[in-house]
Design a protein around this motif. Sequence first.
Motif, mmCIF file in Angstrom:
data_model
loop_
_atom_site.group_PDB
_atom_site.id
_atom_site.type_symbol
_atom_site.label_atom_id
_atom_site.label_comp_id
_atom_site.label_asym_id
_atom_site.label_seq_id
_atom_site.Cartn_x
_atom_site.Cartn_y
_atom_site.Cartn_z
ATOM 1 N N ILE A 112 0.851 -1.183 0.000
ATOM 2 C CA ILE A 112 0.000 0.000 0.000
ATOM 3 C C ILE A 112 0.892 1.240 0.000
ATOM 4 O O ILE A 112 2.026 1.197 0.463
ATOM 5 C CB ILE A 112 -0.980 0.058 1.202
ATOM 6 C CG1 ILE A 112 -0.229 0.013 2.534
ATOM 7 C CG2 ILE A 112 -2.030 -1.035 1.099
ATOM 8 C CD1 ILE A 112 -1.111 0.223 3.767
ATOM 9 N N ASP A 113 0.342 2.331 -0.550
ATOM 10 C CA ASP A 113 1.003 3.635 -0.532
ATOM 11 C C ASP A 113 0.191 4.571 0.349
ATOM 12 O O ASP A 113 -1.033 4.471 0.411
ATOM 13 C CB ASP A 113 1.059 4.251 -1.931
ATOM 14 C CG ASP A 113 2.204 3.738 -2.762
ATOM 15 O OD1 ASP A 113 3.226 3.319 -2.181
ATOM 16 O OD2 ASP A 113 2.075 3.754 -3.996
ATOM 17 N N GLY A 114 0.883 5.463 0.958
ATOM 18 C CA GLY A 114 0.218 6.465 1.777
ATOM 19 C C GLY A 114 1.201 7.036 2.773
ATOM 20 O O GLY A 114 2.399 6.769 2.717
ATOM 21 N N ARG A 115 0.655 7.787 3.680
ATOM 22 C CA ARG A 115 1.505 8.399 4.705
ATOM 23 C C ARG A 115 1.147 7.803 6.056
ATOM 24 O O ARG A 115 -0.004 7.839 6.478
ATOM 25 C CB ARG A 115 1.316 9.907 4.722
ATOM 26 C CG ARG A 115 1.788 10.534 3.417
ATOM 27 C CD ARG A 115 1.739 12.037 3.424
ATOM 28 N NE ARG A 115 0.394 12.511 3.714
ATOM 29 C CZ ARG A 115 0.129 13.659 4.315
ATOM 30 N NH1 ARG A 115 1.094 14.447 4.690
ATOM 31 N NH2 ARG A 115 -1.115 14.026 4.540
ATOM 32 N N ILE A 116 2.162 7.235 6.667
ATOM 33 C CA ILE A 116 2.019 6.707 8.020
ATOM 34 C C ILE A 116 3.119 7.338 8.848
ATOM 35 O O ILE A 116 4.286 7.275 8.483
ATOM 36 C CB ILE A 116 2.138 5.170 8.061
ATOM 37 C CG1 ILE A 116 0.998 4.540 7.264
ATOM 38 C CG2 ILE A 116 2.151 4.677 9.490
ATOM 39 C CD1 ILE A 116 1.078 3.043 7.138
ATOM 40 N N ASN A 117 2.733 7.941 9.937
ATOM 41 C CA ASN A 117 3.706 8.587 10.812
ATOM 42 C C ASN A 117 3.508 8.053 12.214
ATOM 43 O O ASN A 117 2.430 8.168 12.782
ATOM 44 C CB ASN A 117 3.511 10.099 10.784
ATOM 45 C CG ASN A 117 4.541 10.828 11.607
ATOM 46 O OD1 ASN A 117 5.350 10.218 12.285
ATOM 47 N ND2 ASN A 117 4.498 12.139 11.551
ATOM 48 N N ASP A 118 4.567 7.470 12.729
ATOM 49 C CA ASP A 118 4.482 6.995 14.109
ATOM 50 C C ASP A 118 5.279 7.899 15.050
ATOM 51 O O ASP A 118 5.406 7.607 16.227
ATOM 52 C CB ASP A 118 4.911 5.539 14.227
ATOM 53 C CG ASP A 118 6.386 5.302 13.959
ATOM 54 O OD1 ASP A 118 7.137 6.265 13.743
ATOM 55 O OD2 ASP A 118 6.794 4.131 13.963
ATOM 56 N N GLY A 119 5.796 8.991 14.523
ATOM 57 C CA GLY A 119 6.523 9.941 15.360
ATOM 58 C C GLY A 119 7.701 9.317 16.087
ATOM 59 O O GLY A 119 8.142 9.823 17.113
ATOM 60 N N GLY A 120 8.184 8.185 15.587
ATOM 61 C CA GLY A 120 9.293 7.505 16.236
ATOM 62 C C GLY A 120 8.877 6.762 17.491
ATOM 63 O O GLY A 120 9.695 6.153 18.160
ATOM 64 N N SER A 121 7.596 6.782 17.791
ATOM 65 C CA SER A 121 7.124 6.180 19.042
ATOM 66 C C SER A 121 6.456 4.831 18.827
ATOM 67 O O SER A 121 6.021 4.208 19.778
ATOM 68 C CB SER A 121 6.115 7.112 19.706
ATOM 69 O OG SER A 121 4.958 7.222 18.887
ATOM 70 N N HIS A 122 6.372 4.386 17.592
ATOM 71 C CA HIS A 122 5.670 3.161 17.226
ATOM 72 C C HIS A 122 4.191 3.227 17.602
ATOM 73 O O HIS A 122 3.548 2.206 17.794
ATOM 74 C CB HIS A 122 6.337 1.916 17.817
ATOM 75 C CG HIS A 122 7.744 1.755 17.336
ATOM 76 N ND1 HIS A 122 8.049 1.444 16.030
ATOM 77 C CD2 HIS A 122 8.926 1.900 17.978
ATOM 78 C CE1 HIS A 122 9.357 1.388 15.893
ATOM 79 N NE2 HIS A 122 9.910 1.655 17.054
#
Length: 147
Positions: A62-72
Amino acid sequence: MKLKPDCIRDVLLYLESELEVDLTKHNFTKINLEQLKDHFSCIYNEEDIWYTVYNLKEIRFIDGRINDGGSHKMMFCEIENITWNGHQFLNTIRPTSVWEATKSGASKLGIMSVSALSMISSEITKAIITKQEVIDGILNKLNELQQ
């Protein structure tokens, strides 16, 4: 945490049915994590959805934006598209008979990774295409399911 194969398939099928091209904006519509959680709330918990999306993104299905902020912790998620490889995988696991055989094979091997499921389903598809008795067996099974 375990990756749930049925969740992988269900999420991909849902994305395929809901994602569209928005010609007025010249981009894709987006599906966010909340939409997925709401849609599957009776089947999967939030962790299952999060982990599935995370792994589908990691393997580039899949394509898209996923951001975990470095915190998982998934702080932001917008899925825009199923990639070519994601569609190839989905097309091999779409038939219920192939999907059930794929899960069974993966379970026997003790391997439930997305890449293993993809390889197993691909090999099953190759066997189906090349062996008439396999095709007949699957068609018989599908006829039984429809009755």
